[in-house]
Design an enzyme around this catalytic site. Sequence first.
Site, PDB file in Angstrom:
ATOM      1  N   TYR A  73       0.916  -1.266   0.051  1.00 27.14           N
ATOM      2  CA  TYR A  73      -0.097   0.006   0.098  1.00 27.14           C
ATOM      3  C   TYR A  73       0.717   1.132   0.204  1.00 27.14           C
ATOM      4  CZ  TYR A  73      -3.441  -3.395   1.616  1.00 27.14           C
ATOM      5  OH  TYR A  73      -4.392  -4.404   1.811  1.00 27.14           O
TER       6      TYR A  73
ATOM      7  N   HIS B 293       1.077 -11.802   1.783  1.00 22.91           N
ATOM      8  CA  HIS B 293       0.277 -11.449   0.937  1.00 22.91           C
ATOM      9  C   HIS B 293      -0.293 -12.024   0.028  1.00 22.91           C
ATOM     10  CE1 HIS B 293      -1.101  -6.856   0.100  1.00 22.91           C
ATOM     11  NE2 HIS B 293      -2.081  -7.728  -0.075  1.00 22.91           N
TER      12      HIS B 293
END
Length: 249
Positions: free
Chosen positions: A55, A117
């Site tokens: 992010y 992730h």
Amino acid sequence: MDPKYQRVKLNDGHFIPILGFGTYAPEEVPKSEALEVTQLAIEVGFRHIDCAHLYQNEGQVGQAIRSKIADGTVKREDIFYTSKLWSTFLQPELVRPALEKSLKNVQLDYVDLYIIHFPLALKPGEELFPKDENGKMMYDSVDLCRTWEALEKCKDAGLAKSIGVSNFNHKQLEKILNKPGLKYKPVCNQGEPELPYSFGGPGSLCHCQKAQANPSSGCPSLPDTTWGCGSGQELQQEADQREHAGSRL
């Protein structure tokens, strides 16, 4: 009771708020907004803050958390902070440095949850989505069991209280769960339930429950388009193709 304050027990004994605040935002959104919306989320009662190296806003999110600790809104132990190991850091020797980098960015001593992730390795380096001169994604080869062992060491070192996975299907979960010498089971398999490939389908969700690993999903500040199209979708397709090729061997 307000769901933002409700918690469930993970398989390692720690507790996770049942509702999390996701901090992903598209590149065109100013990073300063991550600071503002995370502060607001904490003020209205969110205690689980979900972030990731991908992010690129852990500094702002960490600043928001620290500001709310400083003004007395919360204590550090009130906050459940999640970060994620990105695909360019899946080689075992890169796992701890990646976590330490996230901790430095967010300026916390530990994360409450650290998860893989995505179950597909990309070429190590600074680029989030490394591509060759022809624009094709550059993948890497890694044994996820060795990656998991590196996460276990991070937990033992006190850098992460809990460890888990994200976007794994049931076969990928089984590989971890059946690994000889497994020390810690994944506490969760995070994904976006509205997307057809999350958790690898219903079978993975059931397997997650059998393994006592909670399926989880954060409440996003903005829609996460990374996984719905473009690079995220390409990663998912490549992961599926590799798994199918492996099953034919």
